[in-house]
Enzyme design. Sequence first.
Site, PDB file in Angstrom:
ATOM      1  N   LYS A  91      32.924  53.343  33.904  1.00  0.00           N
ATOM      2  CA  LYS A  91      33.550  53.751  32.644  1.00  0.00           C
ATOM      3  C   LYS A  91      32.547  54.530  31.830  1.00  0.00           C
ATOM      4  O   LYS A  91      31.402  54.096  31.639  1.00  0.00           O
ATOM      5  CB  LYS A  91      33.975  52.479  31.867  1.00  0.00           C
ATOM      6  CG  LYS A  91      34.708  52.781  30.587  1.00  0.00           C
ATOM      7  CD  LYS A  91      36.187  52.967  30.814  1.00  0.00           C
ATOM      8  CE  LYS A  91      36.880  53.640  29.657  1.00  0.00           C
ATOM      9  NZ  LYS A  91      36.846  55.133  29.691  1.00  0.00           N
ATOM     10  N   LYS A 108      25.351  49.525  27.588  1.00  0.00           N
ATOM     11  CA  LYS A 108      26.271  49.566  26.449  1.00  0.00           C
ATOM     12  C   LYS A 108      27.569  48.845  26.791  1.00  0.00           C
ATOM     13  O   LYS A 108      28.053  48.009  26.031  1.00  0.00           O
ATOM     14  CB  LYS A 108      26.566  51.040  26.127  1.00  0.00           C
ATOM     15  CG  LYS A 108      27.518  51.259  24.992  1.00  0.00           C
ATOM     16  CD  LYS A 108      27.930  52.714  24.874  1.00  0.00           C
ATOM     17  CE  LYS A 108      26.732  53.640  24.870  1.00  0.00           C
ATOM     18  NZ  LYS A 108      27.087  55.009  24.436  1.00  0.00           N
ATOM     19  N   LYS A 166      29.347  58.345  33.953  1.00  0.00           N
ATOM     20  CA  LYS A 166      29.411  59.485  33.022  1.00  0.00           C
ATOM     21  C   LYS A 166      29.679  60.730  33.852  1.00  0.00           C
ATOM     22  O   LYS A 166      29.352  60.775  35.042  1.00  0.00           O
ATOM     23  CB  LYS A 166      28.075  59.638  32.284  1.00  0.00           C
ATOM     24  CG  LYS A 166      28.161  60.445  31.014  1.00  0.00           C
ATOM     25  CD  LYS A 166      28.680  59.626  29.830  1.00  0.00           C
ATOM     26  CE  LYS A 166      28.919  60.485  28.614  1.00  0.00           C
ATOM     27  NZ  LYS A 166      29.198  59.675  27.423  1.00  0.00           N
ATOM     28  N   GLY A 209      36.429  60.825  26.696  1.00  0.00           N
ATOM     29  CA  GLY A 209      35.843  62.001  26.058  1.00  0.00           C
ATOM     30  C   GLY A 209      34.366  61.815  25.726  1.00  0.00           C
ATOM     31  O   GLY A 209      33.810  60.734  25.829  1.00  0.00           O
ATOM     32  N   ASP A 210      33.733  62.902  25.367  1.00  0.00           N
ATOM     33  CA  ASP A 210      32.362  62.918  24.843  1.00  0.00           C
ATOM     34  C   ASP A 210      32.237  64.292  24.179  1.00  0.00           C
ATOM     35  O   ASP A 210      33.260  64.909  23.834  1.00  0.00           O
ATOM     36  CB  ASP A 210      31.336  62.709  25.972  1.00  0.00           C
ATOM     37  CG  ASP A 210      29.909  62.489  25.444  1.00  0.00           C
ATOM     38  OD1 ASP A 210      29.625  61.390  24.965  1.00  0.00           O
ATOM     39  OD2 ASP A 210      29.084  63.430  25.489  1.00  0.00           O
ATOM     40  N   THR A 246      34.218  55.091  17.620  1.00  0.00           N
ATOM     41  CA  THR A 246      32.757  55.227  17.716  1.00  0.00           C
ATOM     42  C   THR A 246      32.148  55.332  16.321  1.00  0.00           C
ATOM     43  O   THR A 246      31.171  54.644  15.997  1.00  0.00           O
ATOM     44  CB  THR A 246      32.381  56.448  18.575  1.00  0.00           C
ATOM     45  OG1 THR A 246      33.099  56.372  19.805  1.00  0.00           O
ATOM     46  CG2 THR A 246      30.890  56.471  18.865  1.00  0.00           C
TER      47      THR A 246
HETATM   48  P1  NDP Z   1      31.950  66.344  19.488  1.00  0.00           P
HETATM   49  O1  NDP Z   1      31.956  67.393  20.512  1.00  0.00           O
HETATM   50  O2  NDP Z   1      33.208  65.931  18.837  1.00  0.00           O
HETATM   51  O3  NDP Z   1      30.887  66.703  18.333  1.00  0.00           O
HETATM   52  C1  NDP Z   1      29.565  66.949  18.637  1.00  0.00           C
HETATM   53  C2  NDP Z   1      28.860  67.381  17.370  1.00  0.00           C
HETATM   54  O4  NDP Z   1      27.469  67.453  17.608  1.00  0.00           O
HETATM   55  C3  NDP Z   1      29.297  68.740  16.903  1.00  0.00           C
HETATM   56  O5  NDP Z   1      29.190  68.816  15.525  1.00  0.00           O
HETATM   57  C4  NDP Z   1      28.276  69.635  17.601  1.00  0.00           C
HETATM   58  O6  NDP Z   1      28.113  70.909  16.982  1.00  0.00           O
HETATM   59  C5  NDP Z   1      27.035  68.816  17.454  1.00  0.00           C
HETATM   60  N1  NDP Z   1      26.096  69.162  18.525  1.00  0.00           N
HETATM   61  C6  NDP Z   1      26.337  69.125  19.863  1.00  0.00           C
HETATM   62  N2  NDP Z   1      25.265  69.544  20.542  1.00  0.00           N
HETATM   63  C7  NDP Z   1      24.342  69.849  19.608  1.00  0.00           C
HETATM   64  C8  NDP Z   1      23.016  70.331  19.677  1.00  0.00           C
HETATM   65  N3  NDP Z   1      22.445  70.581  20.858  1.00  0.00           N
HETATM   66  N4  NDP Z   1      22.359  70.511  18.510  1.00  0.00           N
HETATM   67  C9  NDP Z   1      22.935  70.240  17.314  1.00  0.00           C
HETATM   68  N5  NDP Z   1      24.199  69.795  17.189  1.00  0.00           N
HETATM   69  C10 NDP Z   1      24.878  69.595  18.316  1.00  0.00           C
HETATM   70  O7  NDP Z   1      31.247  65.070  20.204  1.00  0.00           O
HETATM   71  P2  NDP Z   1      31.257  63.556  19.756  1.00  0.00           P
HETATM   72  O8  NDP Z   1      31.323  63.437  18.293  1.00  0.00           O
HETATM   73  O9  NDP Z   1      32.254  62.851  20.592  1.00  0.00           O
HETATM   74  O10 NDP Z   1      29.819  63.074  20.291  1.00  0.00           O
HETATM   75  C11 NDP Z   1      28.667  63.098  19.456  1.00  0.00           C
HETATM   76  C12 NDP Z   1      27.623  62.153  20.035  1.00  0.00           C
HETATM   77  O11 NDP Z   1      28.163  60.817  20.098  1.00  0.00           O
HETATM   78  C13 NDP Z   1      27.159  62.460  21.463  1.00  0.00           C
HETATM   79  O12 NDP Z   1      25.810  62.093  21.603  1.00  0.00           O
HETATM   80  C14 NDP Z   1      28.012  61.521  22.302  1.00  0.00           C
HETATM   81  O13 NDP Z   1      27.429  61.237  23.569  1.00  0.00           O
HETATM   82  C15 NDP Z   1      28.029  60.303  21.409  1.00  0.00           C
HETATM   83  N6  NDP Z   1      29.095  59.349  21.666  1.00  0.00           N
HETATM   84  C16 NDP Z   1      30.405  59.734  21.606  1.00  0.00           C
HETATM   85  C17 NDP Z   1      31.405  58.813  21.826  1.00  0.00           C
HETATM   86  C18 NDP Z   1      32.835  59.152  21.659  1.00  0.00           C
HETATM   87  O14 NDP Z   1      33.662  58.226  21.700  1.00  0.00           O
HETATM   88  N7  NDP Z   1      33.214  60.409  21.455  1.00  0.00           N
HETATM   89  C19 NDP Z   1      31.091  57.425  22.227  1.00  0.00           C
HETATM   90  C20 NDP Z   1      29.684  57.097  22.161  1.00  0.00           C
HETATM   91  C21 NDP Z   1      28.737  58.052  21.924  1.00  0.00           C
HETATM   92  P3  NDP Z   1      28.760  72.214  17.664  1.00  0.00           P
HETATM   93  O15 NDP Z   1      30.208  72.098  17.398  1.00  0.00           O
HETATM   94  O16 NDP Z   1      28.098  73.353  17.013  1.00  0.00           O
HETATM   95  O17 NDP Z   1      28.438  72.110  19.147  1.00  0.00           O
END
Ligand code: NDP
Length: 448
Positions: A90, A114, A126, A165-166, A210
């Site tokens: 997962k 986790k 993943k 998603g991620d 999250t």
């Molecule tokens: P989204 O794609 O919805 O959002 C990602 C955000 O982070 C955007 O604002 C993006 O900006 C920014 N971002 C991505 N890459 C970079 C970078 N290299 N430098 C600066 N900003 C960056 O993803 P999520 O919100 O789902 O995920 C965010 C984090 O949370 C990740 O680390 C993910 O692994 C983690 N996570 C997510 C979960 C989930 O349920 N979705 C669960 C647990 C952890 P831009 O649009 O410009 O790319």
Amino acid sequence: MSSGVAHFMEGIVAKNPAEKEFHQAVHEVVESIFPVIEQHPEFKKAGILERIVEPERVLMFRVPWQDDDGEVHVNRGFRVEFNGALGPYKGGLRFHASVNLGILKFLGFEQIFKNALTTLAMGGGKGGSDFDPKGKSDNEVMRFCQSFMTELHRHIGPDTDVPAGDIGVGGREIGYLFGQYRRLTNRFDAGVLTGKGLGWGGSLIRPEATGYGTVYFAQEMLGTRDESFEGKRVLISGSGNVAQFAAEKVMELGGKVISMSDSSGFIIDDAGMDQEKLQFVFDLKNKRRGRIREYSERFKGAEYHEGRGVWNTPCDVALPCATQNELTGEDAEILLKNGCIAVSEGANMPSTPDAVDLFVARKTLYGPGKAANAGGVAVSGLEMAQNSQRMSWTREEVDAKLHWIMKNIHSTSVETAERYGTPGNYVNGANIAGFLRVAHSMLDQGLT
Ligand code: NDP
């Protein structure tokens, strides 16, 4: 670093060259669990550590797709099925230009512990692709998702491997992926993906989970010092799924959200966000798919800054919710100098090792991602449970379960850190507690 850890890490680096994020993630866990393994000769004898760092299976495949002009593009698809001792693999799918095997192995490795912390029956995995959805039309994203699933469907299933998603994979992408899976298999396997739409098997609170969970975890940490979010200045990085709902929950708890960012830059809004501003971000990021800069054009008083620097503004609480290694040792120094008392990680491994060391050394309330952001996968687990029952639970029911799980992860981390002689160290607490559950299950299941 102890000589045992150093020796073990040399082997990891030699065997997995150029996978620096994977080395970083393994190192952090091994630092915590090495002393535990020393106390458990049965783990040593069974080679638990050597086995747990090796994925059970890695799939890598070609993803050809056509853009709107008919031009052919080829991306690379991956699924890392890391550890299935606790349940079906997962973990999410990430679509981002930076994706490579090392990044997905780091994410899959973190996911094992986790998922164990949630207490639900989920193994760790993943996947994703170096496809970048930014600037692509809906039709291009759909064609890419269909091509990606055309290979992936052979390897997943409700009892085998359940992606979600991620970064770059939200409700739109999950919909296209599910549609193609259904078409190829002629099965409505609702439990094959989580993060689905509410009308076709999704769970209430999954989009929020999250971000809400990260804030619930921070709330628990603050509670240990008789503090709360009320009146606190909160810096949030990112403006995607996790950041948006973290902001919503902070506001609900009386905190003041003063920043958001994306990969181009960040905004500082000293007046704090309110419902109208948050709605603007939802619309900007989830519908119009625009840049965070537009926030400062729309709301007076908010400043936009190009590039890095979101951690330079004084705050009480920091919630990194964007991506790995976005908060450096230097950023940590500034945060602490400015009076920040708590850091709860919505993103995976957002703090660099020197930042983590500083937070731990200064006894900051520091919640590492694998504990603090486990709410997302926890509600994915609850989505799977609802799919198996063919039932939908109410918003209140799912939120109450999420809240309970986050409190439980917090107390487990605190108790485990104390039991193993490092009180207040959430990194050790979370790593050790997650590891013990997986290690005992691996022992029970023999040499796999
Ligand atoms: P989204 O794609 O919805 O959002 C990602 C955000 O982070 C955007 O604002 C993006 O900006 C920014 N971002 C991505 N890459 C970079 C970078 N290299 N430098 C600066 N900003 C960056 O993803 P999520 O919100 O789902 O995920 C965010 C984090 O949370 C990740 O680390 C993910 O692994 C983690 N996570 C997510 C979960 C989930 O349920 N979705 C669960 C647990 C952890 P831009 O649009 O410009 O790319």
